[in-house]
Design a protein around this motif. Sequence first.
Motif, PDB file in Angstrom:
ATOM      1  N   PRO A 109      14.725 -14.560 -21.635  1.00 27.50           N
ATOM      2  CA  PRO A 109      13.396 -14.651 -21.047  1.00 27.50           C
ATOM      3  C   PRO A 109      13.379 -14.072 -19.631  1.00 27.50           C
ATOM      4  N   CYS A 110      12.333 -13.317 -19.325  1.00 24.84           N
ATOM      5  CA  CYS A 110      12.294 -12.616 -18.047  1.00 24.84           C
ATOM      6  C   CYS A 110      10.852 -12.448 -17.593  1.00 24.84           C
ATOM      7  N   ASN A 111      10.677 -11.739 -16.476  1.00 25.20           N
ATOM      8  CA  ASN A 111       9.345 -11.421 -15.957  1.00 25.20           C
ATOM      9  C   ASN A 111       8.951 -10.034 -16.444  1.00 25.20           C
ATOM     10  N   PHE A 112       7.875  -9.954 -17.210  1.00 26.01           N
ATOM     11  CA  PHE A 112       7.469  -8.724 -17.884  1.00 26.01           C
ATOM     12  C   PHE A 112       6.016  -8.424 -17.521  1.00 26.01           C
ATOM     13  N   LEU A 113       5.782  -7.304 -16.822  1.00 27.56           N
ATOM     14  CA  LEU A 113       4.439  -6.891 -16.426  1.00 27.56           C
ATOM     15  C   LEU A 113       3.998  -5.720 -17.289  1.00 27.56           C
ATOM     16  N   VAL A 114       2.795  -5.822 -17.873  1.00 30.72           N
ATOM     17  CA  VAL A 114       2.284  -4.783 -18.765  1.00 30.72           C
ATOM     18  C   VAL A 114       0.940  -4.287 -18.248  1.00 30.72           C
ATOM     19  N   PHE A 115       0.850  -2.987 -17.964  1.00 28.31           N
ATOM     20  CA  PHE A 115      -0.429  -2.375 -17.635  1.00 28.31           C
ATOM     21  C   PHE A 115      -1.130  -2.074 -18.953  1.00 28.31           C
ATOM     22  N   GLY A 116      -2.137  -2.887 -19.282  1.00 26.57           N
ATOM     23  CA  GLY A 116      -2.878  -2.721 -20.521  1.00 26.57           C
ATOM     24  C   GLY A 116      -2.847  -3.979 -21.365  1.00 26.57           C
ATOM     25  N   LEU A 117      -3.968  -4.276 -21.995  1.00 25.63           N
ATOM     26  CA  LEU A 117      -4.089  -5.410 -22.906  1.00 25.63           C
ATOM     27  C   LEU A 117      -4.563  -4.855 -24.237  1.00 25.63           C
ATOM     28  N   GLY A 118      -3.767  -5.032 -25.289  1.00 21.50           N
ATOM     29  CA  GLY A 118      -4.119  -4.411 -26.557  1.00 21.50           C
ATOM     30  C   GLY A 118      -3.682  -5.202 -27.762  1.00 21.50           C
ATOM     31  N   HIS A 119      -3.680  -4.540 -28.912  1.00 18.63           N
ATOM     32  CA  HIS A 119      -3.309  -5.185 -30.158  1.00 18.63           C
ATOM     33  C   HIS A 119      -1.819  -5.505 -30.222  1.00 18.63           C
ATOM     34  N   ASP A 120      -1.023  -4.943 -29.310  1.00 19.58           N
ATOM     35  CA  ASP A 120       0.410  -5.234 -29.290  1.00 19.58           C
ATOM     36  C   ASP A 120       0.779  -6.325 -28.287  1.00 19.58           C
ATOM     37  N   SER A 121      -0.212  -6.874 -27.562  1.00 26.75           N
ATOM     38  CA  SER A 121       0.083  -7.835 -26.490  1.00 26.75           C
ATOM     39  C   SER A 121       0.733  -9.114 -27.009  1.00 26.75           C
ATOM     40  N   LEU A 122       0.258  -9.606 -28.146  1.00 32.43           N
ATOM     41  CA  LEU A 122       0.847 -10.817 -28.716  1.00 32.43           C
ATOM     42  C   LEU A 122       2.306 -10.583 -29.085  1.00 32.43           C
ATOM     43  N   MET A 123       2.626  -9.377 -29.526  1.00 32.26           N
ATOM     44  CA  MET A 123       4.003  -9.036 -29.863  1.00 32.26           C
ATOM     45  C   MET A 123       4.896  -9.077 -28.627  1.00 32.26           C
ATOM     46  N   PHE A 135      -0.510  -9.294 -18.355  1.00 28.89           N
ATOM     47  CA  PHE A 135      -1.205  -8.064 -18.724  1.00 28.89           C
ATOM     48  C   PHE A 135      -2.290  -7.737 -17.698  1.00 28.89           C
ATOM     49  N   LEU A 136      -2.344  -6.467 -17.279  1.00 28.19           N
ATOM     50  CA  LEU A 136      -3.359  -5.984 -16.338  1.00 28.19           C
ATOM     51  C   LEU A 136      -4.283  -5.031 -17.082  1.00 28.19           C
ATOM     52  N   GLU A 137      -5.577  -5.362 -17.119  1.00 24.26           N
ATOM     53  CA  GLU A 137      -6.522  -4.633 -17.975  1.00 24.26           C
ATOM     54  C   GLU A 137      -7.749  -4.173 -17.172  1.00 24.26           C
ATOM     55  N   GLU A 138      -8.234  -2.975 -17.471  1.00 19.40           N
ATOM     56  CA  GLU A 138      -9.371  -2.379 -16.768  1.00 19.40           C
ATOM     57  C   GLU A 138     -10.723  -2.834 -17.298  1.00 19.40           C
ATOM     58  N   ASP A 139     -10.774  -3.321 -18.539  1.00 17.81           N
ATOM     59  CA  ASP A 139     -12.030  -3.632 -19.229  1.00 17.81           C
ATOM     60  C   ASP A 139     -12.257  -5.148 -19.276  1.00 17.81           C
ATOM     61  N   LYS A 140     -13.211  -5.631 -18.479  1.00 19.44           N
ATOM     62  CA  LYS A 140     -13.483  -7.069 -18.420  1.00 19.44           C
ATOM     63  C   LYS A 140     -13.923  -7.641 -19.762  1.00 19.44           C
ATOM     64  N   SER A 141     -14.795  -6.928 -20.459  1.00 21.84           N
ATOM     65  CA  SER A 141     -15.306  -7.434 -21.732  1.00 21.84           C
ATOM     66  C   SER A 141     -14.181  -7.534 -22.760  1.00 21.84           C
ATOM     67  N   TRP A 142     -13.220  -6.614 -22.703  1.00 20.63           N
ATOM     68  CA  TRP A 142     -12.093  -6.650 -23.621  1.00 20.63           C
ATOM     69  C   TRP A 142     -11.196  -7.855 -23.330  1.00 20.63           C
ATOM     70  N   ILE A 143     -11.031  -8.175 -22.052  1.00 23.75           N
ATOM     71  CA  ILE A 143     -10.237  -9.353 -21.678  1.00 23.75           C
ATOM     72  C   ILE A 143     -10.870 -10.609 -22.266  1.00 23.75           C
ATOM     73  N   GLU A 144     -12.198 -10.733 -22.128  1.00 29.50           N
ATOM     74  CA  GLU A 144     -12.882 -11.916 -22.653  1.00 29.50           C
ATOM     75  C   GLU A 144     -12.763 -11.994 -24.173  1.00 29.50           C
ATOM     76  N   GLN A 145     -12.835 -10.853 -24.827  1.00 25.13           N
ATOM     77  CA  GLN A 145     -12.718 -10.820 -26.287  1.00 25.13           C
ATOM     78  C   GLN A 145     -11.328 -11.283 -26.736  1.00 25.13           C
ATOM     79  N   ILE A 146     -10.294 -10.802 -26.054  1.00 17.90           N
ATOM     80  CA  ILE A 146      -8.926 -11.182 -26.411  1.00 17.90           C
ATOM     81  C   ILE A 146      -8.655 -12.650 -26.061  1.00 17.90           C
TER      82      ILE A 146
END
Length: 293
Positions: A109-123, A135-146
């Motif tokens: 287990p470690c510290n993992f930073l991901v630019f982008g929130l997508g269908h692979d985020s749960l993985m 996860f760092l995401e540019e689209d507010k509506s997409w963040i709320e959906q996820i």
Amino acid sequence: MRTKSQYPINLKIILICFFFIFLVFLILRSSFSSPQHNTSLKSASRPVNSTKNSYDSTDCSTVSLTPTCNKIPPSLAHALVHYATLNITPQQTFKEISVSLRVLDKKSPCNFLVFGLGHDSLMWTALNHGGRTVFLEEDKSWIEQIKKKFPTLESYHVTYDTLVTQADELMEIGMREECKVVQDPRFSKCKLALKGLPSEMYDIDWDLIMVDAPTGYFDGAPGRMNAIYTAGLMARNREEGETDVFVHDVDRVVEDKFSKSFLCEGYLQEQEGRIRHFTIPSHRTRLGRPFCP
């Protein structure tokens, strides 16, 4: 990070098998490793909740001589169900994902930073079980959906003020002396440094950083110029050790040129398909180290 293409049947089977193999690995490792295995993170990481009940426990034992058994970690269980029933394929291929998996296998287990929130985020969260994945995401509506679907995923909104059409100008700026100074991105004089991230993001020594956002496939998109530069600056500015940085879509001009220039070809470890893996050491532990080797 997002796509609406359908899963090929063979890829879907491979992904399901992949998670079951990883599950077996976790169970075997927990069975044969020392019970004193330390899974603590750096002080900046989220504390672990020590309270648990009989239903949440990851161990089980009986009074008889039957062996101790382990329940599937919730993050892995959710990922298995999600990808077994998903009709949308993650953007990265199996071979590309395997590049990051090999590093996670050693460091999680470690510290993992991901630019982008997508269908692979749960993985990614499941593969870093017990660690902190942000996860760092540019689209507010997409963040709320996820968040409605996966409320346990930790994500933050990020605003970018660049365009892909500005890439050449930003590359010239990046060659200036102020952009070669290793320091906290918040205090950098380089225009490429992202200063609007949540404050805590700058205080953590990230073990892995994945740049798979923001959008960069058309001229009006923000592009990944700032994200790539900032990932490299965060890696160099850590207190000690090294950071593994991954950049996806290096078949595109911006990702190709900016990763080579600011993550440095001398730090390049591997390229598989459209993903590059760089290992960047701390520059604070050795004064006078050049920006690129």
